[in-house]
Design an enzyme around this catalytic site. Structure first.
Site, PDB file in Angstrom:
ATOM      1  N   ASN A   1       2.950  -6.904   4.719  1.00  0.00           N
ATOM      2  CA  ASN A   1       1.992  -7.251   5.781  1.00  0.00           C
ATOM      3  C   ASN A   1       0.887  -8.225   5.358  1.00  0.00           C
ATOM      4  OD1 ASN A   1       0.856  -5.263   4.196  1.00  0.00           O
ATOM      5  ND2 ASN A   1      -0.156  -4.231   5.896  1.00  0.00           N
TER       6      ASN A   1
ATOM      7  N   GLU B   1      -1.866   2.127  -3.511  1.00  0.00           N
ATOM      8  CA  GLU B   1      -2.584   1.914  -2.246  1.00  0.00           C
ATOM      9  C   GLU B   1      -1.570   2.131  -1.141  1.00  0.00           C
ATOM     10  OE1 GLU B   1      -5.623   1.578  -1.619  1.00  0.00           O
ATOM     11  OE2 GLU B   1      -6.375   1.203  -3.635  1.00  0.00           O
TER      12      GLU B   1
ATOM     13  N   CYS C   1      -2.525  -1.528   6.988  1.00  0.00           N
ATOM     14  CA  CYS C   1      -2.872  -0.201   6.474  1.00  0.00           C
ATOM     15  C   CYS C   1      -4.202   0.245   7.069  1.00  0.00           C
ATOM     16  CB  CYS C   1      -2.957  -0.244   4.964  1.00  0.00           C
ATOM     17  SG  CYS C   1      -4.000  -1.576   4.372  1.00  0.00           S
TER      18      CYS C   1
ATOM     19  N   GLU D   1      -8.831  -1.585  -5.430  1.00  0.00           N
ATOM     20  CA  GLU D   1      -8.549  -3.001  -5.610  1.00  0.00           C
ATOM     21  C   GLU D   1      -9.818  -3.750  -5.239  1.00  0.00           C
ATOM     22  OE1 GLU D   1      -4.559  -3.674  -5.843  1.00  0.00           O
ATOM     23  OE2 GLU D   1      -4.270  -3.218  -3.737  1.00  0.00           O
TER      24      GLU D   1
HETATM   25  P1  NAD Z   1       7.248   0.028   1.545  1.00  0.00           P
HETATM   26  O1  NAD Z   1       6.761   1.268   0.877  1.00  0.00           O
HETATM   27  O2  NAD Z   1       8.521   0.119   2.314  1.00  0.00           O
HETATM   28  O3  NAD Z   1       7.472  -1.125   0.482  1.00  0.00           O
HETATM   29  C1  NAD Z   1       6.440  -1.580  -0.366  1.00  0.00           C
HETATM   30  C2  NAD Z   1       7.053  -2.234  -1.593  1.00  0.00           C
HETATM   31  O4  NAD Z   1       7.708  -1.226  -2.367  1.00  0.00           O
HETATM   32  C3  NAD Z   1       8.125  -3.273  -1.263  1.00  0.00           C
HETATM   33  O5  NAD Z   1       8.042  -4.342  -2.158  1.00  0.00           O
HETATM   34  C4  NAD Z   1       9.414  -2.493  -1.460  1.00  0.00           C
HETATM   35  O6  NAD Z   1      10.524  -3.312  -1.736  1.00  0.00           O
HETATM   36  C5  NAD Z   1       9.040  -1.627  -2.646  1.00  0.00           C
HETATM   37  N1  NAD Z   1       9.852  -0.408  -2.822  1.00  0.00           N
HETATM   38  C6  NAD Z   1      10.479   0.322  -1.872  1.00  0.00           C
HETATM   39  N2  NAD Z   1      11.132   1.370  -2.446  1.00  0.00           N
HETATM   40  C7  NAD Z   1      10.893   1.287  -3.769  1.00  0.00           C
HETATM   41  C8  NAD Z   1      11.288   2.089  -4.887  1.00  0.00           C
HETATM   42  N3  NAD Z   1      12.042   3.164  -4.757  1.00  0.00           N
HETATM   43  N4  NAD Z   1      10.848   1.727  -6.117  1.00  0.00           N
HETATM   44  C9  NAD Z   1      10.056   0.638  -6.280  1.00  0.00           C
HETATM   45  N5  NAD Z   1       9.667  -0.154  -5.260  1.00  0.00           N
HETATM   46  C10 NAD Z   1      10.081   0.170  -4.013  1.00  0.00           C
HETATM   47  O7  NAD Z   1       6.056  -0.506   2.468  1.00  0.00           O
HETATM   48  P2  NAD Z   1       6.054  -1.711   3.520  1.00  0.00           P
HETATM   49  O8  NAD Z   1       6.874  -1.314   4.710  1.00  0.00           O
HETATM   50  O9  NAD Z   1       6.349  -3.004   2.858  1.00  0.00           O
HETATM   51  O10 NAD Z   1       4.513  -1.731   3.928  1.00  0.00           O
HETATM   52  C11 NAD Z   1       3.974  -0.845   4.855  1.00  0.00           C
HETATM   53  C12 NAD Z   1       3.228   0.297   4.200  1.00  0.00           C
HETATM   54  O11 NAD Z   1       2.301  -0.211   3.256  1.00  0.00           O
HETATM   55  C13 NAD Z   1       2.397   1.084   5.199  1.00  0.00           C
HETATM   56  O12 NAD Z   1       2.510   2.466   4.933  1.00  0.00           O
HETATM   57  C14 NAD Z   1       0.976   0.603   4.935  1.00  0.00           C
HETATM   58  O13 NAD Z   1      -0.027   1.510   5.308  1.00  0.00           O
HETATM   59  C15 NAD Z   1       1.021   0.370   3.466  1.00  0.00           C
HETATM   60  N6  NAD Z   1      -0.043  -0.561   3.066  1.00  0.00           N
HETATM   61  C16 NAD Z   1      -1.117  -0.061   2.401  1.00  0.00           C
HETATM   62  C17 NAD Z   1      -2.162  -0.908   2.033  1.00  0.00           C
HETATM   63  C18 NAD Z   1      -3.349  -0.362   1.278  1.00  0.00           C
HETATM   64  O14 NAD Z   1      -4.038  -1.157   0.638  1.00  0.00           O
HETATM   65  N7  NAD Z   1      -3.626   0.932   1.318  1.00  0.00           N
HETATM   66  C19 NAD Z   1      -2.104  -2.262   2.342  1.00  0.00           C
HETATM   67  C20 NAD Z   1      -0.983  -2.742   3.025  1.00  0.00           C
HETATM   68  C21 NAD Z   1       0.052  -1.878   3.375  1.00  0.00           C
END
Ligand code: NAD
Length: 497
Positions: free
Chosen positions: A152, A250, A284, A464
């Site tokens: 995102n 995060e 998020c 962060e």
């Molecule tokens: P996601 O958890 O599906 O993926 C995030 C990253 O993790 C991607 O690069 C993905 O390929 C990788 N990943 C997935 N499975 C993995 C595994 N088993 N091992 C290692 N890496 C793996 O999240 P998304 O759909 O890309 O993003 C949305 C989520 O991110 C929402 O829950 C949102 O709230 C959160 N988010 C949090 C923040 C914050 O700062 N708190 C900021 C942005 C997004």
């Protein structure tokens, strides 16, 4: 013919070892193929680690101010390429141009902050309890950092992690979300053009379950910085705990905006529209719950629905678009499922509530901006992260009740209160369980030079942004220099007259 993009490993742009690629398509028009990107695996990660270790050996000896100079140059290049990168980002992930420009700007701000940190990177000097003895702490680089990021904020979030990691003297292996590999590629191009020694950055594209998993489980990667869902973060936590790795998480949010009876309603309305539907609700920090004081509930809801119905869905590259598509089909279906769950729980869908199809939206992942009213605390639509353009509206009677509702979820990232009452504002700052509280501003709007992060299941205690992230990416070494010429025993030979 769409291009086959490459990984950056061992100082060169290279094909994945297995020769496999996946397609990256525009979510506003899936007939538009951005390119094919490597489906990397453990062997690619292994190669990247070997190279990164060489990069680390050199980079750790580069003085921090010189490391900062490279990052300043990265900031200059991002500034020069801002429009091109923003357009590429909108094309591959959908949010409107104003937002993708902001996303690149956050990377620029983070670069300049990191550059200045190169001349700060403070340790401490404190008095020793013994005579003729100097006591201090200094920061050291740690090693190869694994950086795993979500879709995102394809520029901002990687830069929040990569720039401080580099400034502290670490080498980086970067795995962007498989939905936004092009922006990740452009960022690495800027790092290289700015003069970063090539082995210091490695880019490995691909799916989380394959390449992400290989990074997290690699024994030569001692620190992992992850942003993504709470579910994925939990999996990483198990591996990193077992392997004694340093891990920054995060994760998800279920952020609420509270509007008190005395609030400036026009201001709150602008705030909630931006907070709930910016980035198509895929932030998020998105406002996904709106808590309205009973005195203004009905009036504000009418004002809200009137404005939400006017939001224009479309391709984020068009100036007429207010809200872009969702990132992909599973995200769209997930949002639609949550709206059905809310309906089943007895809440009312007062606008939106369905996918948008036909016409110019026919080939994209569009969901109508949706307001769900009559939501009660404890409903799933009130408790769980939707990550789509859906706003749940609740009614409350007192500030204490609103804060209780706000806090009674498993997440704790952002929060917001609209009021003119300074007492209520400070009460909220004190009692809301969240990493961030905004007063008279929506739940989104983080600035690069302040700490960013959440409590409870949103994070694991790290931050962060700002000065705090430098603690995560550096190790503290404590140094004592005794120039007395004799054995001095701490705690024993102290405080001699
Ligand atoms: P996601 O958890 O599906 O993926 C995030 C990253 O993790 C991607 O690069 C993905 O390929 C990788 N990943 C997935 N499975 C993995 C595994 N088993 N091992 C290692 N890496 C793996 O999240 P998304 O759909 O890309 O993003 C949305 C989520 O991110 C929402 O829950 C949102 O709230 C959160 N988010 C949090 C923040 C914050 O700062 N708190 C900021 C942005 C997004």
């Amino acid at each position: 013919m769409a291009k086959n993009f490459k990984n950056f490993i061992g100082g060169a742009w290279v094909a994945p070892i297995a020769g496999e690629y996946y397609e990256n398509r525009n979510p506003a028009d899936w007939t538009d193929l951005v390119g094919r990107f490597p489906s990397s695996g453990p062997k690619d990660v292994d190669r990247a680690v070997r190279s990164a270790l060489q990069g680390f050996a050199r980079w750790r000896k580069t003085p921090a101010p010189a490391r900062g100079d490279v990052l300043r140059h990265v900031g200059d290049l991002l500034t020069r390429r801002k429009e091109e990168i923003a357009r590429a980002m909108t094309r591959e992930m959908g949010k409107v141009l104003a937002e993708t420009r902001g996303d690149v700007q956050e990377g620029i701000d983070t670069a300049y902050y990191a550059a200045s940190e190169g001349r700060r990177l403070f340790g401490h000097t404190v008095p020793s309890e013994l005579r003729d003895k100097f006591a201090m702490s200094v920061r050291r680089p740690i090693g190869v950092a694994g950086i795993i990021t979500p879709f995102n904020f394809p520029m901002a979030i990687p830069t929040w992690k990569i720039f401080p990691a580099l400034l502290c003297g670490n080498a980086v292996i970067f795995k962007p979300s498989a939905d936004v590999p092009h922006t990740g590629t452009l960022l690495v191009e800027c790092l290289l053009e700015a003069g970063l020694p090539p082995e210091v950055i490695q880019l490995t594209h691909g799916r989380g379950g394959a390449v992400g998993n290989a990074i997290v489980g690699h024994p030569k990667i001692p620190l992992i910085s992850f942003t993504g869902s709470t579910e994925t973060g939990a999996k990483l936590g198990e591996v990193c705990g077992r392997m004694h790795k340093r891990l920054s998480l995060e994760m998800g949010g279920k952020n609420a905006m509270i509007v008190m009876g005395d609030a400036n309603l026009e201001l709150a309305l602008d705030g909630v529209l931006w907070g709930a539907f910016g980035t198509t609700g895929q932030r998020c920090t998105a406002t996904s719950r709106l808590l309205l004081h009973r005195k203004i509930h009905d009036r504000f809801l009418r004002m809200l629905v009137d404005r939400v119905e006017k939001l224009r869905l479309g391709d984020g590259l068009l100036p007429t678009t207010d809200v872009g598509p969702m990132i992909n089909k599973p995200a769209l279906d997930n949002t639609a499922d949550y709206v059905e769950i809310a309906r089943g729980e007895g809440a009312q869908i007062v606008c939106g509530g369905r996918k948008a199809t036909g016409g110019k939206l026919a080939n994209g992942w569009f969901y109508r901006p949706t307001v769900v009213a009559g939501v009660k605390p404890g409903m799933r639509i009130e408790q769980e992260e939707v990550f789509g353009p859906v706003l749940a509206v609740l009614k409350f009677g007192t500030l204490e009740q609103a804060i209780r509702i706000n806090n009674d979820v498993k997440y704790g990232l952002s929060s917001s209160l609209y009021t003119k009452d300074v007492h209520a504002a400070f009460r909220a700052v004190e009692d809301i369980d969240a990493g961030i509280t905004y007063i008279n501003a929506p739940t989104i709007g983080a600035e690069a030079h302040l700490p960013f992060g959440g409590v409870k299941e949103t994070g694991n205690g790290h931050r962060e942004g700002g000065w705090q992230v430098y603690d995560f990416f550096s190790e503290t070494k404590t140094v004592y220099v005794d120039y007395s010429g004799r054995l001095q025993r701490a705690q024993i030979d102290t405080y001699e007259a």
